[in-house]
Scaffold this motif. Sequence first.
Motif, mmCIF file in Angstrom:
data_model
loop_
_atom_site.group_PDB
_atom_site.id
_atom_site.type_symbol
_atom_site.label_atom_id
_atom_site.label_comp_id
_atom_site.label_asym_id
_atom_site.label_seq_id
_atom_site.Cartn_x
_atom_site.Cartn_y
_atom_site.Cartn_z
ATOM 1 N N PHE A 125 0.737 -1.273 0.179
ATOM 2 C CA PHE A 125 0.112 -0.078 0.077
ATOM 3 C C PHE A 125 0.808 1.262 0.102
ATOM 4 O O PHE A 125 0.349 2.396 -0.288
ATOM 5 C CB PHE A 125 -0.946 -0.077 1.236
ATOM 6 N N LEU A 126 1.973 1.214 0.560
ATOM 7 C CA LEU A 126 2.924 2.313 0.494
ATOM 8 C C LEU A 126 3.182 2.845 -0.881
ATOM 9 O O LEU A 126 3.476 4.123 -1.051
ATOM 10 C CB LEU A 126 4.217 2.009 1.248
ATOM 11 N N PHE A 127 3.103 1.983 -1.919
ATOM 12 C CA PHE A 127 3.362 2.372 -3.335
ATOM 13 C C PHE A 127 2.089 2.639 -4.102
ATOM 14 O O PHE A 127 1.760 3.295 -4.993
ATOM 15 C CB PHE A 127 4.344 1.502 -3.924
ATOM 16 N N SER A 128 1.189 1.529 -3.920
ATOM 17 C CA SER A 128 -0.149 1.258 -4.655
ATOM 18 C C SER A 128 -1.068 0.390 -4.234
ATOM 19 O O SER A 128 -0.467 -0.843 -3.653
ATOM 20 C CB SER A 128 0.240 0.971 -6.323
ATOM 21 N N ARG A 129 -2.285 0.722 -4.073
ATOM 22 C CA ARG A 129 -3.220 -0.461 -4.083
ATOM 23 C C ARG A 129 -3.578 -1.310 -5.350
ATOM 24 O O ARG A 129 -3.253 -0.496 -6.593
ATOM 25 C CB ARG A 129 -4.621 0.082 -3.668
ATOM 26 N N PRO A 130 -4.228 -2.302 -5.302
ATOM 27 C CA PRO A 130 -4.744 -3.004 -6.345
ATOM 28 C C PRO A 130 -5.604 -2.022 -7.408
ATOM 29 O O PRO A 130 -6.624 -1.526 -6.643
ATOM 30 C CB PRO A 130 -5.441 -4.154 -5.934
ATOM 31 N N LEU A 131 -5.319 -2.029 -8.349
ATOM 32 C CA LEU A 131 -6.112 -0.980 -9.532
ATOM 33 C C LEU A 131 -6.673 -1.844 -10.825
ATOM 34 O O LEU A 131 -6.110 -2.751 -10.942
ATOM 35 C CB LEU A 131 -5.201 -0.017 -9.742
ATOM 36 N N PRO A 132 -7.908 -1.240 -10.978
ATOM 37 C CA PRO A 132 -8.287 -1.906 -12.486
ATOM 38 C C PRO A 132 -7.442 -1.540 -13.450
ATOM 39 O O PRO A 132 -6.361 -0.852 -13.342
ATOM 40 C CB PRO A 132 -9.644 -0.992 -12.647
ATOM 41 N N LEU A 133 -7.471 -2.280 -14.597
ATOM 42 C CA LEU A 133 -6.426 -2.204 -15.617
ATOM 43 C C LEU A 133 -6.153 -0.893 -16.216
ATOM 44 O O LEU A 133 -4.951 -0.286 -16.240
ATOM 45 C CB LEU A 133 -6.542 -3.199 -16.918
ATOM 46 N N ASP A 134 -7.263 -0.113 -16.151
ATOM 47 C CA ASP A 134 -7.188 1.241 -16.826
ATOM 48 C C ASP A 134 -6.541 2.119 -15.873
ATOM 49 O O ASP A 134 -5.740 3.276 -16.531
ATOM 50 C CB ASP A 134 -8.486 1.809 -17.312
ATOM 51 N N ALA A 135 -6.733 1.917 -14.654
ATOM 52 C CA ALA A 135 -6.027 3.023 -13.622
ATOM 53 C C ALA A 135 -4.755 2.746 -13.518
ATOM 54 O O ALA A 135 -3.810 3.630 -13.432
ATOM 55 C CB ALA A 135 -6.882 2.616 -12.346
ATOM 56 N N LEU A 136 -4.185 1.240 -13.799
ATOM 57 C CA LEU A 136 -2.816 0.778 -13.716
ATOM 58 C C LEU A 136 -2.197 1.449 -14.853
ATOM 59 O O LEU A 136 -0.985 2.214 -14.794
ATOM 60 C CB LEU A 136 -2.780 -0.714 -13.735
ATOM 61 N N ILE A 137 -2.778 1.460 -16.272
ATOM 62 C CA ILE A 137 -2.316 2.143 -17.299
ATOM 63 C C ILE A 137 -1.909 3.497 -17.022
ATOM 64 O O ILE A 137 -1.051 4.039 -17.747
ATOM 65 C CB ILE A 137 -3.211 1.797 -18.661
#
Length: 636
Positions: free
Chosen positions: A589-601
């Motif tokens: 979580f310090l870096f990123s929560r799990p995201l949908p693919l579009d949000a990751l892109i």
Amino acid sequence: MNNTLKYLSIQHELGMAIGTSLRLQPMLATFSRIALRRLGLTSVHFHFLKNVEGEPVLQSPAAERRLEHFLSVPRNATAWALPEACAVDVSTVVCDARQRCGQGADRHCYSFRLGDFGTMTVQRIGNALEAPVIELLKPLMIRLALSCQASIEHETLLQAVAARRKAEETIVFQLLHDDLTQLPNRRQMMQRLDAGLLRARGEGRFGALLFLDLDRFKMVNDTLGHAIGDLLLVAVADTLKAIVGDDGMVGRLSGDEFVMLVDAVAGDEAQLRLRVDGLLVAIRAAFSDALQAGEHRLHVTPSIGIAIFPDGDGAAEQILRRADTAMYQAKLAGLNCAMYYNSHLSAGLELRRQLEKELQLALAAMDQFELHYQGQYNLAGECTGAEALIRWHSPYRDQPSPALFIPVAEETGLMLELGRWVMRRACADIRRLHAHRLPSAFRRVSINVSAVQFNHPDFVEALFADIDAAGIDAHWIALELTESTLIRNNHAAASRMTVLRERGVEIAVDDFGTGYSSLAYLSRLPVASIKIDQSFVRDLDSNAGNRAIVGTIIALGRALDLDLIAEGVETTAERASLEALGCHNYQGFLFSRPLPLDALIGQLRKPSPTTALAEANAAVGAAAAMRANPAQEPDR
């Protein structure tokens, strides 16, 4: 004058015998006995058209229009010769008489046509019938034919009514009974349980439902075949019926699942338990001996769950579920066990069973599942890859955690289908990632693979088919396997992993340090990286024990030339401790929560964050995740 009176008397008495009964045979028998007496006959014989059941009919197919014997009076008399009318010819007159001479002039045979459907043949020894007698018989034969027609129509109607009643009874029976064992089926059992529940509440009494599932029954089907398995089920049904007798009801739900209903028989729960315990003793005694199934004697035992009713306001379906849940508890306790339903102990089991049913429905369409991706970062704050994490948008409950439904899927075998979907979707998503300009540091997508899935003989072939179908390079995929997966069936695992590595697929050990104490597999198997479990990372800056464990894992990874990544990193202090120990790749979580693919892109298109900006990046990712999925439970 005397002869005229005699002829009239004969005609009158024979006429009165016609139609004395609607039943064909009794009427003809009465007529024949009078004819024998008044005409001095030796015997009377009737032949009719018949159907396949041997019953007289008025019509039959032209190719089958043969008259068959129906009645002789006396019963044991035989015809000297078959009448010509046995070959029905509709062009002949309605009624005729023919004389047949046998061996000498003292044997006479006369045949009278009865419509298009039969004949009456009379035999006489001595003098022939007088011509006036034959003439007076002709109109009587017309009346007799009409009476026979009415009788046949009446009996055909009765047979049709009886056949319909039998068909209706058969339909009702089949609707309420199991085809194989002839026991009441689920429909009838639920009706009886409904009625028993209503009666128990009205009378203030208690009943019980026993749910029985045969242990190791699948082994019988797999080794001896389903025909023997069916014979065993019939033997089990007979055994259970003999045990319960008239005091209850035994039914078969499906497969090797049976239920035994003990109706409202006790005034208090303690008394009912005594009754049920007695049944359990009888069941164990009955199943202690082998059961005969064809030529085989087979030993099986049942796991039994018991639900007592009434229990609150639970309906019949709920009582059945409770007994089923208790049976599942009994199976977990060991074979040939029985367990009473307990709401406190069974809450978790009932949830698991509900999840199983909901998963089965979800897997039928697959539109309830989605993949989210949690980024993996290096020391410089660059995103080097992402882990695919499944999300279930269940219509029945609020976003169940993978930690809740994945174990259920693995235990029930549903993980094979679910895991195959994850692999196909991840490959398709990797193709979408290819279509965007990704950072040069981003190199792999990690996919979790369960032991059930990895050990399936078609796993490697199916994975390569998904890769080829998506048109991607296998080097983009890293498979995350647990230690238990690698240890189990070690030789087969090594063979599969070698084939995967040759194609370019990377192998990572997930949750390292939580499984087996033996580390020899790390040197024998083509493992590329290990992930330090989040349980060791948590509070790493303040927990000396965790620091010692993580330091040892890092030293082991360096010695074996394995990549290292720490998961579950939530604070800058944890990241700093990992850096000090020599681990330079992180996920959490310090870096990123799990995201949908579009949000990751979208996140990957931004400039690579520095270490100092990692917390700000995490906040942005968390906000995006919440907007995309506000009810999602966070992953570490």
